[in-house]
Motif scaffolding. Structure first.
Motif, PDB file in Angstrom:
ATOM      1  N   ASN A  16       0.834  -1.197   0.000  1.00 25.31           N
ATOM      2  CA  ASN A  16       0.000   0.000   0.000  1.00 25.31           C
ATOM      3  C   ASN A  16       0.877   1.258   0.000  1.00 25.31           C
ATOM      4  O   ASN A  16       1.953   1.269   0.589  1.00 25.31           O
ATOM      5  CB  ASN A  16      -0.900   0.003   1.234  1.00 25.31           C
ATOM      6  CG  ASN A  16      -1.980   1.046   1.135  1.00 25.31           C
ATOM      7  OD1 ASN A  16      -2.726   1.072   0.160  1.00 25.31           O
ATOM      8  ND2 ASN A  16      -2.063   1.908   2.125  1.00 25.31           N
ATOM      9  N   ARG A  18       0.847   5.572   0.575  1.00 31.88           N
ATOM     10  CA  ARG A  18       0.169   6.754   1.102  1.00 31.88           C
ATOM     11  C   ARG A  18       0.917   8.010   0.693  1.00 31.88           C
ATOM     12  O   ARG A  18       2.146   8.039   0.672  1.00 31.88           O
ATOM     13  CB  ARG A  18       0.092   6.714   2.627  1.00 31.88           C
ATOM     14  CG  ARG A  18      -0.837   5.634   3.121  1.00 31.88           C
ATOM     15  CD  ARG A  18      -1.366   5.937   4.503  1.00 31.88           C
ATOM     16  NE  ARG A  18      -2.273   4.878   4.889  1.00 31.88           N
ATOM     17  CZ  ARG A  18      -3.584   4.907   4.702  1.00 31.88           C
ATOM     18  NH1 ARG A  18      -4.128   5.953   4.144  1.00 31.88           N
ATOM     19  NH2 ARG A  18      -4.339   3.910   5.078  1.00 31.88           N
ATOM     20  N   ASP A  24      -4.607   7.275   1.066  1.00 32.97           N
ATOM     21  CA  ASP A  24      -4.325   5.981   0.452  1.00 32.97           C
ATOM     22  C   ASP A  24      -4.397   6.168  -1.064  1.00 32.97           C
ATOM     23  O   ASP A  24      -5.452   6.498  -1.596  1.00 32.97           O
ATOM     24  CB  ASP A  24      -5.353   4.962   0.919  1.00 32.97           C
ATOM     25  CG  ASP A  24      -5.172   3.583   0.318  1.00 32.97           C
ATOM     26  OD1 ASP A  24      -4.230   3.379  -0.472  1.00 32.97           O
ATOM     27  OD2 ASP A  24      -5.982   2.700   0.640  1.00 32.97           O
TER      28      ASP A  24
END
Length: 76
Positions: A16, A18, A24
């Motif tokens: 992931n 950010r 996100d």
């Protein structure tokens, strides 16, 4: 010259991502010599210089740009 934020790009594949302001923005799907590609659904794919990656905490990759700034790296 400072050391890059990520030394082993294989470790961050499919992690992931950010933005600097905590949004996100997707997952890393590809990297080449100087850039990284981030994907989050249809129409939201970004290609930005690796120099704009700020760090990796073991779970998420953090960018040195805000979500708004990331928009300029959107792949058309």
């Amino acid at each position: 010259m400072s050391e890059p934020a990520i030394l082993n790009w294989e470790r961050v594949m499919h992690k992931n991502v950010r933005s600097h302001d905590g949004v996100d923005v997707g997952t890393i799907i590809a990297d080449d010599a100087d850039t990284v590609t981030i994907y989050k659904g249809s129409g939201r794919e970004y290609k930005l210089p690796k120099t704009l990656v700020e760090g990796f905490n073991g779970a998420e990759v953090w960018l040195g740009v805000t979500y708004r700034e990331l928009m300029s790296y959107k792949i058309q």
